[in-house]
Design an enzyme around this catalytic site. Structure first.
Site, short mmCIF file in Angstrom:
data_model
loop_
_atom_site.label_atom_id
_atom_site.label_comp_id
_atom_site.label_asym_id
_atom_site.label_seq_id
_atom_site.Cartn_x
_atom_site.Cartn_y
_atom_site.Cartn_z
N PRO A 2 2.78 25.52 -78.96
CA PRO A 2 2.10 24.34 -79.80
C PRO A 2 3.10 23.86 -80.76
O PRO A 2 3.75 24.60 -81.52
CB PRO A 2 0.77 24.82 -80.40
N GLU A 3 3.30 22.41 -80.94
CA GLU A 3 4.20 21.78 -81.89
C GLU A 3 3.34 21.45 -82.90
O GLU A 3 2.21 21.65 -83.19
CB GLU A 3 4.84 20.60 -81.12
N LYS A 52 4.77 24.93 -87.71
CA LYS A 52 3.77 25.43 -86.60
C LYS A 52 2.97 26.81 -87.22
O LYS A 52 2.49 27.42 -86.71
CB LYS A 52 4.85 26.15 -85.80
N ARG A 121 10.99 29.55 -96.27
CA ARG A 121 12.19 29.79 -95.15
C ARG A 121 11.99 28.50 -94.34
O ARG A 121 12.80 28.49 -93.49
CB ARG A 121 11.75 30.93 -94.32
N ASN A 162 10.18 21.47 -78.44
CA ASN A 162 10.89 21.22 -77.32
C ASN A 162 10.59 19.75 -76.89
O ASN A 162 11.57 19.03 -76.56
CB ASN A 162 10.64 22.01 -76.23
N ARG A 258 15.83 27.69 -74.08
CA ARG A 258 14.89 26.85 -74.21
C ARG A 258 15.43 25.80 -73.06
O ARG A 258 16.68 25.30 -73.13
CB ARG A 258 14.54 26.18 -75.50
#
Length: 269
Positions: A2-3, A52, A121, A162, A258
């Site tokens: 999931p984005e 995310k 991060r 993506n 990817r």
């Protein structure tokens, strides 16, 4: 995976359904049992997303950090509860709804300091009001790495996956393999603004739509896209199909494991 818009939708949903009242927390699978016992019956004070990552705050009891990864899913239900089906890592039961979490990459109880370390991060999240796009620009403008790789690096920008990566580069007419340091400040600002707009719309409607009205199925007289990700897109998962604008077959390659999609004509090298 999931984005970011999906996690922000979940945060808003859980905010409405569970925040401000005691929540029953359990782990039918058992892998989160000790942590669930510490939280059971306590009040969820906030639910928020960063990129995310999803965070459920329980005041002094700690913060539940959830990263869905490739296989994690939430199922949302209306009371009454039923017997668990499958490997339920965490179950939440509130006054009107209950939620099951299965298969996440991470489901852990953290301290505020540990939570801050995770967030530290991450790059700026286009969906957060506290986002500082200048942080991302500093990384991108000094890098020889391709934009396609930089946009997927969660330490550069948090929440872009993506689909958004491929689509924002197409919409801005930028070749995916362009090095970050070759990007102009004007191009970067256009990318950031477009990501903010696209991802906010994703939160609103629950899917990724990136095509302009003049390229919609209704206007172009084409069939709607059929894909488990939903939404109307320009290049994502359209390998070999004609570009909706120029007709050039959509190109595809792999980058860092990817899939990468682009139009060679609309995004010239």
């Amino acid at each position: 995976m999931p984005e970011g818009h999906t996690l922000h939708r979940l945060a808003r949903l859980h905010e409405r359904r569970y925040v401000g009242a005691p929540v029953e927390v359990s782990s039918p699978q058992g892998r989160f049992a000790a942590e669930a016992a510490r939280l059971d019956g306590h009040v969820m004070t906030a639910a928020e997303a960063y990129g995310k990552h999803l965070f459920h705050h329980y005041g002094p009891q700690g913060i539940v950090h959830i990263h869905l990864g490739l296989y994690g899913t939430f199922t949302e239900n209306v009371l009454p509860v039923t017997e668990p089906v499958g490997q339920v890592r965490m179950r939440l039961v509130g006054g009107t709804h209950w939620t099951d979490l299965r298969g996440p990459n991470r489901c852990e109880l953290l301290t505020p300091a540990e939570t801050e370390a995770i967030v530290a991060r991450l790059g700026p999240d286009p969906l957060r009001r506290d986002a500082d796009p200048e942080r991302a620009w500093k990384r991108i403008s000094r890098s020889r790495t391709s934009l396609a790789a930089l946009l997927m690096d969660q330490s550069v920008i948090a929440g872009v996956g993506n689909v958004y990566r491929a689509e924002v580069l197409y919409r801005q007419g930028i070749a995916p393999m362009l090095p970050g340091k070759a990007l102009s400040r004007e191009q970067w600002e256009a990318i950031w603004a477009d990501l903010c707009e696209l991802m906010r719309e994703g939160v609103r409607v629950g899917r990724i739509d990136t095509v302009a009205p003049e390229h919609s199925p209704e206007v172009m007289g084409r069939a709607p896209r059929k894909d488990r990700h939903g939404g109307e897109v320009y290049v994502y998962r359209r390998t070999g199909q004609p570009c909706l604008v120029c007709g050039t077959p959509v190109a595809h390659t792999e980058l860092a494991g990817r899939n990468l999609y682009w139009c060679p004509t609309c995004q010239p090298s």
